[in-house]
Every structure is written in structure tokens, then in C-alpha cells.
Enzyme design. Structure first.
Site, mmCIF file in Angstrom:
data_model
loop_
_atom_site.group_PDB
_atom_site.id
_atom_site.type_symbol
_atom_site.label_atom_id
_atom_site.label_comp_id
_atom_site.label_asym_id
_atom_site.label_seq_id
_atom_site.Cartn_x
_atom_site.Cartn_y
_atom_site.Cartn_z
ATOM 1 C CB ALA A 7 -0.928 -0.008 1.215
ATOM 2 C CG ASN A 9 3.307 7.839 -0.352
ATOM 3 O OD1 ASN A 9 2.985 8.038 0.799
ATOM 4 N ND2 ASN A 9 4.552 7.619 -0.724
ATOM 5 C CE LYS A 13 2.805 -0.234 -5.644
ATOM 6 N NZ LYS A 13 2.829 1.159 -5.123
ATOM 7 N N GLY A 102 10.487 3.861 6.490
ATOM 8 C CA GLY A 102 9.335 3.435 5.705
ATOM 9 C C GLY A 102 9.433 1.964 5.341
ATOM 10 C CG ASP A 104 7.743 2.603 1.073
ATOM 11 O OD1 ASP A 104 8.332 2.888 2.143
ATOM 12 O OD2 ASP A 104 7.278 3.472 0.311
#
EC number: 2.7.1.33
Length: 266
Positions: A7, A9, A13, A102, A104
Site C-alpha cells: 500500500a 502513497n 499493488k 518506511g 516500503d
């Protein structure tokens, strides 16, 4: 089957991986679209039904997380929400507060640690532009040295349009990458890309000086291809060192889940 969900910004995906780590299916939603679904079951991909375990990265906030949790609960899929740690999947995290990195960024680095030879500069060109430096120590463990966060291509252009009255009506989507732009659309577009490429080159030079050799430059994200084109056209980084990579965060989620399952340090 393992379900990986990233998830971000702007977009969410997902990918389904088999036991050997091959992605069997994948998809994407705009976050704004995902938040509008009233019937959650109507938008759940049928490929998810074969999954018992989901590993999720979320940098999009609590509202979107609530939607994803509800989807997974309806299918009785167990959930693991990733929070970066000091060490995982043979990678050391030197962030001052590891859990504040983060997820990600952390997962993309885990994927690069697994799939590529280090040292490397890990780049995501999305809503934000992130540049993360990876090295390897004497024990062959990957080491995250640190990184940068900048506005991405769209944000750079949008901030200029919002703050400059004479530019507020321009459609920057019509701009082209040019060495010497002769219209305002292309001047803004090329300027934003040049700023991104300059940041990449600066960080790349620092990493190259630190490790004493030319590192790989692994680029992912929605604007990865155009950023690589800019880096190549300006001769900023040798084309042999530039790698366009897809699904880094999803792959990192899979590799992290496998390290959990195998009992490796997390």
C-alpha cells in the site's frame, strides 16, 4: 500461496507468490478507488482465495489499512503487517529508529539484497523519490547506510504550479524531456527530472566514494523508466550500472516472510 500487498502513497499493488518465490499473479488499484468500494467482496481478486497468509507493507495511513484488513478478514487470510526492525533477511538497518524507516524502503532493500550484488543504490521513483545506499560487510551481511527522500516527479511539478500564479493553468503532462527546453511545459518537466537525476548522481557519487567501486543503481517505481532515460541522456551514470526493477516491495515482502518461516533473525 503467499499474498504480498504494498500500500503506497498513491497506489496499492499486490502479488501472489508460490512456494518457490515465483509471482503467479499481480494487480494494482489507485488508493482513491479502493477507498470508494462499498462492497468489499466485489473487488477482491479471485487469486487471493488460494492464499492463507498475507504480508503487508503500508505507508498510506490507517484508513486504507482498515479497508485492507477487512478484505483479508472476509477471506480468513492471516495477516502480517511489516514494521522495519534492526535486522532482517540478512540486512542490517542503521536507521536511528529502525521502526520509523518506511516499510516500503526497507522491503525494497531486502529484495535488492536478495537479488543483486552489493553495493547498490536503491531508488524508488514514485510519489516520493527515495534513494537508499546499501553496502556489504566482511560477514557478507547487507548494510543499509542511509538514504534520502525527495518529492517525486509529479509532486515537484505540482508544487511549482500551486505556488506560482502565472503557471497555475499549465498542463505539465504535455512537457517533454529536453536538454534546452523552449517552452514552459517542458522547462518544468525537464527541470523536475534534472533535479531528481542530480540527487541520484550526488548520492551515487557518495556511495561510490564510500565503497571504492561503481555500485549498481537499481531503479523502480512509476517514473523509473523516464528517470533512467534522463540519467543516460545526461551521461550521469554508466548504463551498465543502471537496472530497471519491478515489484521490489512485493518481492521484499515474500523474502521477509520466508525468513520468518525459516527462523532467520528478524
Amino acid at each position: 500461496m503467499i499474498l504480498a500487498i504494498d500500500a503506497g502513497n498513491t497506489r496499492t499493488k499486490w502479488g501472489v507468490f508460490d512456494a518457490q518465490g515465483a509471482m503467479q499473479s499481480n494487480g494494482v488499484w489507485l488508493n482513491s478507488e479502493l477507498m470508494q468500494y462499498e462492497n468489499l467482496m466485489a473487488c477482491i481478486p479471485h487469486e487471493w482465495q488460494a492464499c492463507k497468509q498475507a504480508v503487508i507493507s503500508n505507508v498510506a495511513g490507517t484508513r486504507l489499512a482498515t479497508v485492507i484488513k477487512a478484505k483479508l478478514a472476509q477471506l480468513s487470510i492471516s495477516q502480517c503487517w511489516v514494521v522495519p526492525t534492526k535486522q532482517a533477511a540478512n540486512l542490517l538497518n542503521r536507521y536511528e529508529s529502525p521502526e520509523k524507516l518506511g516499510s516500503d524502503r526497507w522491503l525494497a532493500m531486502i529484495a535488492v539484497r536478495h537479488d543483486y550484488v552489493l553495493p547498490a543504490l536503491v531508488i524508488n521513483a514514485g510519489t516520493a523519490l527515495t534513494l537508499d545506499a546499501l553496502d556489504i560487510d566482511k560477514t557478507m551481511q547487507g548494510v543499509f547506510l542511509g538514504g534520502l527522500i525527495l518529492p517525486g516527479l509529479h509532486l515537484m511539478q505540482q508544487s511549482l504550479l500551486e505556488k506560482a500564479a502565472d503557471l497555475s493553468t499549465l498542463d505539465v503532462q504535455s512537457g517533454d524531456l529536453q536538454r534546452f527546453p523552449l517552452n514552459t511545459h517542458s522547462a518544468i518537466y525537464s527541470g523536475a527530472l534534472s533535479a531528481m537525476a542530480g540527487a541520484v548522481k550526488s548520492m551515487y557519487n557518495k556511495l561510490e566514494q564510500h565503497v571504492g567501486l561503481a555500485p549498481l543503481c537499481i531503479v523502480s517505481g512509476g517514473d523509473a523508466a523516464i528517470l533512467i532515460e534522463c540519467l543516460q541522456s545526461e551521461l550521469l551514470i554508466d548504463a551498465k550500472q543502471l537496472v530497471l526493477a519491478e515489484h521490489l516491495v512485493l518481492k521484499g515482502l515474500y523474502f521477509l516472510e520466508r525468513s520468518f518461516a525459516e527462523g532467520l533473525p528478524v
